[in-house]
Design a protein around this motif. Structure first.
Motif, mmCIF file in Angstrom:
data_model
loop_
_atom_site.group_PDB
_atom_site.id
_atom_site.type_symbol
_atom_site.label_atom_id
_atom_site.label_comp_id
_atom_site.label_asym_id
_atom_site.label_seq_id
_atom_site.Cartn_x
_atom_site.Cartn_y
_atom_site.Cartn_z
ATOM 1 N N LYS A 1 7.157 1.391 -15.977
ATOM 2 C CA LYS A 1 8.056 0.656 -16.860
ATOM 3 C C LYS A 1 7.269 -0.210 -17.841
ATOM 4 C CE LYS A 1 11.896 -2.652 -16.815
ATOM 5 N NZ LYS A 1 12.771 -3.501 -15.958
ATOM 6 N N GLY A 2 6.236 -0.896 -17.331
ATOM 7 C CA GLY A 2 5.436 -1.743 -18.203
ATOM 8 C C GLY A 2 4.726 -0.964 -19.288
ATOM 9 N N LEU A 3 4.171 0.196 -18.946
ATOM 10 C CA LEU A 3 3.502 1.024 -19.945
ATOM 11 C C LEU A 3 4.492 1.575 -20.964
ATOM 12 C CD1 LEU A 3 1.005 2.996 -17.688
ATOM 13 C CD2 LEU A 3 0.413 1.281 -19.405
ATOM 14 N N THR A 4 5.670 1.961 -20.490
ATOM 15 C CA THR A 4 6.695 2.480 -21.403
ATOM 16 C C THR A 4 7.084 1.427 -22.431
ATOM 17 O OG1 THR A 4 7.553 3.966 -19.689
ATOM 18 C CG2 THR A 4 9.015 3.455 -21.539
ATOM 19 N N ALA B 1 7.439 6.919 -22.676
ATOM 20 C CA ALA B 1 7.301 6.980 -21.224
ATOM 21 C C ALA B 1 6.200 7.955 -20.832
ATOM 22 C CB ALA B 1 8.619 7.403 -20.593
ATOM 23 N N PRO B 2 5.229 7.519 -20.041
ATOM 24 C CA PRO B 2 4.216 8.461 -19.547
ATOM 25 C C PRO B 2 4.849 9.554 -18.696
ATOM 26 C CG PRO B 2 3.498 6.185 -19.215
ATOM 27 C CD PRO B 2 4.937 6.139 -19.618
ATOM 28 N N VAL B 3 4.273 10.737 -18.749
ATOM 29 C CA VAL B 3 4.793 11.882 -18.011
ATOM 30 C C VAL B 3 4.677 11.641 -16.507
ATOM 31 C CG1 VAL B 3 2.569 13.092 -18.089
ATOM 32 C CG2 VAL B 3 4.675 14.395 -17.781
ATOM 33 N N ILE B 4 5.672 12.121 -15.761
ATOM 34 C CA ILE B 4 5.706 12.013 -14.300
ATOM 35 C C ILE B 4 5.789 13.411 -13.711
ATOM 36 C CG2 ILE B 4 6.993 11.157 -12.306
ATOM 37 C CD1 ILE B 4 8.189 9.004 -14.160
ATOM 38 N N LEU B 5 4.974 13.688 -12.701
ATOM 39 C CA LEU B 5 5.040 14.932 -11.942
ATOM 40 C C LEU B 5 5.400 14.623 -10.494
ATOM 41 C CD1 LEU B 5 2.093 17.357 -12.837
ATOM 42 C CD2 LEU B 5 4.535 17.808 -13.029
ATOM 43 N N LYS B 6 6.193 15.484 -9.880
ATOM 44 C CA LYS B 6 6.504 15.370 -8.465
ATOM 45 C C LYS B 6 5.576 16.278 -7.668
ATOM 46 C CE LYS B 6 10.829 15.740 -7.367
ATOM 47 N NZ LYS B 6 12.208 16.301 -7.364
ATOM 48 N N GLU C 1 0.804 -1.218 0.000
ATOM 49 C CA GLU C 1 0.000 0.000 0.000
ATOM 50 C C GLU C 1 0.844 1.279 0.000
ATOM 51 O OE1 GLU C 1 -4.101 -1.189 2.252
ATOM 52 O OE2 GLU C 1 -2.260 -1.310 3.442
ATOM 53 N N ILE C 2 2.111 1.201 0.344
ATOM 54 C CA ILE C 2 2.974 2.379 0.213
ATOM 55 C C ILE C 2 3.029 2.791 -1.255
ATOM 56 C CG2 ILE C 2 5.309 3.288 0.524
ATOM 57 C CD1 ILE C 2 3.654 2.885 3.126
ATOM 58 N N GLY C 3 3.113 1.813 -2.150
ATOM 59 C CA GLY C 3 2.742 2.042 -3.540
ATOM 60 C C GLY C 3 3.786 2.425 -4.548
ATOM 61 N N LEU C 4 4.980 2.830 -4.148
ATOM 62 C CA LEU C 4 5.941 3.333 -5.132
ATOM 63 C C LEU C 4 6.591 2.221 -5.950
ATOM 64 C CD1 LEU C 4 7.294 6.191 -2.957
ATOM 65 C CD2 LEU C 4 6.795 6.478 -5.391
ATOM 66 N N VAL C 5 6.802 1.060 -5.355
ATOM 67 C CA VAL C 5 7.360 -0.060 -6.122
ATOM 68 C C VAL C 5 6.408 -0.458 -7.241
ATOM 69 C CG1 VAL C 5 7.988 -2.499 -5.991
ATOM 70 C CG2 VAL C 5 8.840 -0.906 -4.271
ATOM 71 N N ALA C 6 5.121 -0.522 -6.921
ATOM 72 C CA ALA C 6 4.126 -0.836 -7.955
ATOM 73 C C ALA C 6 4.076 0.250 -9.016
ATOM 74 C CB ALA C 6 2.745 -1.014 -7.317
ATOM 75 N N GLN C 7 4.212 1.503 -8.598
ATOM 76 C CA GLN C 7 4.215 2.598 -9.577
ATOM 77 C C GLN C 7 5.360 2.446 -10.571
ATOM 78 O OE1 GLN C 7 4.067 6.461 -7.446
ATOM 79 N NE2 GLN C 7 2.634 6.983 -9.062
ATOM 80 N N GLU C 8 6.534 2.128 -10.065
ATOM 81 C CA GLU C 8 7.668 1.996 -10.977
ATOM 82 C C GLU C 8 7.445 0.852 -11.961
ATOM 83 O OE1 GLU C 8 12.510 1.948 -10.864
ATOM 84 O OE2 GLU C 8 11.472 0.684 -9.411
ATOM 85 N N ALA C 9 6.942 -0.282 -11.473
ATOM 86 C CA ALA C 9 6.662 -1.408 -12.371
ATOM 87 C C ALA C 9 5.588 -1.037 -13.383
ATOM 88 C CB ALA C 9 6.224 -2.618 -11.547
ATOM 89 N N HIS C 10 4.585 -0.301 -12.946
ATOM 90 C CA HIS C 10 3.498 0.145 -13.826
ATOM 91 C C HIS C 10 4.050 1.069 -14.916
ATOM 92 C CE1 HIS C 10 -0.889 1.918 -13.824
ATOM 93 N NE2 HIS C 10 -0.567 1.350 -14.964
#
Length: 252
Positions: free
Chosen positions: A138-141, A147-152, A127-136
Motif C-alpha cells: 500500500k505504501g509503495l502504491t 501498484a506493484p505486481v503481486i504473484l500467488k 515474522e508471519i509477515g503478511l500484515v507487513a506485506q500489505e502495508a508495504h
C-alpha cells in the motif's frame, strides 16, 4: 544504470524457489535476503533458528542498500527479501524505493504458518509477515502512483512457466525457458540459512500443486494448531491481509 528487481515476500511463501528460477536465468546478479542482516543482526538481539551470518556481509540498512545500488551500476540485479524486515523505515527512503522494480509474492497463510511453526515454534506474529506485506504494498502504491505486481505461490505451482513468464513480461525481463529446469549447485548464500530451504536446494524445478496437497495443508494446520494455539490467532490476524493482496494478484 541497470534494473534492480526486488521480490518482497513473507516467510515460507515459496520465495526461495522463485529466487532459484531467477538465478538460473544467468543474466542477473542475485542476492538472498540481504536485509535480514539489518533486521536480525543490526537491530535484533536474537537470531532466528538455522541462520549463520556470513562474515563480512553489510549489516546496516544503509550499507546493504548501498551495496545493491553499487551492483545496479554494474549490471541487472535481483534480490528477494521480507517486507517485515523493511517496514516502516523503507518508505522513508523514497529515492531507493523509486530506484527499484518492485514485485510481491504471497502464499495462503494456512500453508505458510504451519510451515514456519514446524521450523520455529517460537515464531512471532511479525515474522508471519503478511500484515507487513500489505502495508508495504500500500505504501509503495501511494508513493509511486502504481501498484506493484503481486504473484500467488499457488499460481506459480499451478503453471510455473505461465506465471513466471507473465511476471517477466510485466517487469521487462526477456523469456528464459532454461531457467525452469535447475542445473546448478546450491547457491553459496543459501548455506547461511540452509535449514530453511531443503526443498529448493535439492529439487530440479518447482513441483505442480495438487488438490490433495491443498487438502493436506489444511489438515496439517488443524492438527498443529491444537498443539500451538497461537497459529489460529496468527491466521486471524494475517488472513485478511492475504485476501486483500490476493484480490490484486496478477492474472494470466
Amino acid at each position: 544504470m541497470h534494473p534492480i528487481i526486488a521480490l518482497w515476500s513473507h516467510p515460507r511463501s515459496m520465495s526461495t524457489a522463485t529466487e532459484r528460477v531467477m538465478r538460473e536465468r544467468g543474466d542477473l546478479a542475485v542476492f538472498h535476503e540481504p536485509f535480514m542482516y539489518d533486521y536480525y543482526v543490526n537491530r535484533k538481539a536474537d537470531l532466528f533458528p538455522h541462520f549463520e551470518p556470513e562474515e563480512g556481509h553489510p549489516v546496516t540498512y544503509e550499507d546493504v542498500r548501498d551495496m545493491l545500488l553499487a551492483k545496479g551500476e554494474e549490471g541487472p540485479v535481483f534480490f528477494k527479501d521480507m517486507s517485515y524486515y523493511m517496514m516502516p523505515h523503507m518508505l522513508e527512503d523514497r529515492a531507493f524505493c523509486e530506484r527499484l522494480t518492485h514485485c510481491f509474492l504471497i502464499r495462503d497463510p494456512v500453508a505458510s504458518i504451519a510451515s514456519y511453526v514446524k521450523l520455529d515454534p517460537k515464531v512471532t506474529s511479525e515474522e508471519i509477515g503478511l500484515v507487513a506485506q500489505e502495508a508495504h504494498h500500500k505504501g509503495l502504491t501511494e508513493m509511486l502512483g502504481a501498484a506493484p505486481v503481486i504473484l500467488k505461490a499457488e499460481d506459480i505451482r499451478a503453471d510455473t512457466r505461465a506465471a513466471i513468464g507473465a511476471l517477466w513480461e510485466r517487469i521487462g525481463l526477456p523469456p528464459a525457458d532454461h531457467a525452469f529446469e535447475w542445473q546448478g549447485e546450491q547457491p553459496e548464500e543459501w548455506k547461511q540459512v540452509e535449514g530453511w530451504h531443503g526443498t529448493a536446494t535439492h529439487s530440479k524445478g518447482i513441483r505442480p500443486i495438487t488438490p490433495e496437497e491443498i487438502a493436506k495443508q489444511q489438515a496439517t494446520f488443524e492438527a498443529m494448531s491444537a498443539e500451538h494455539p497461537q497459529m489460529r490467532a496468527y491466521l486471524e490476524e494475517h488472513l485478511p491481509a492475504y485476501e486483500r493482496l490476493a484480490a490484486q494478484a496478477l492474472r494470466f
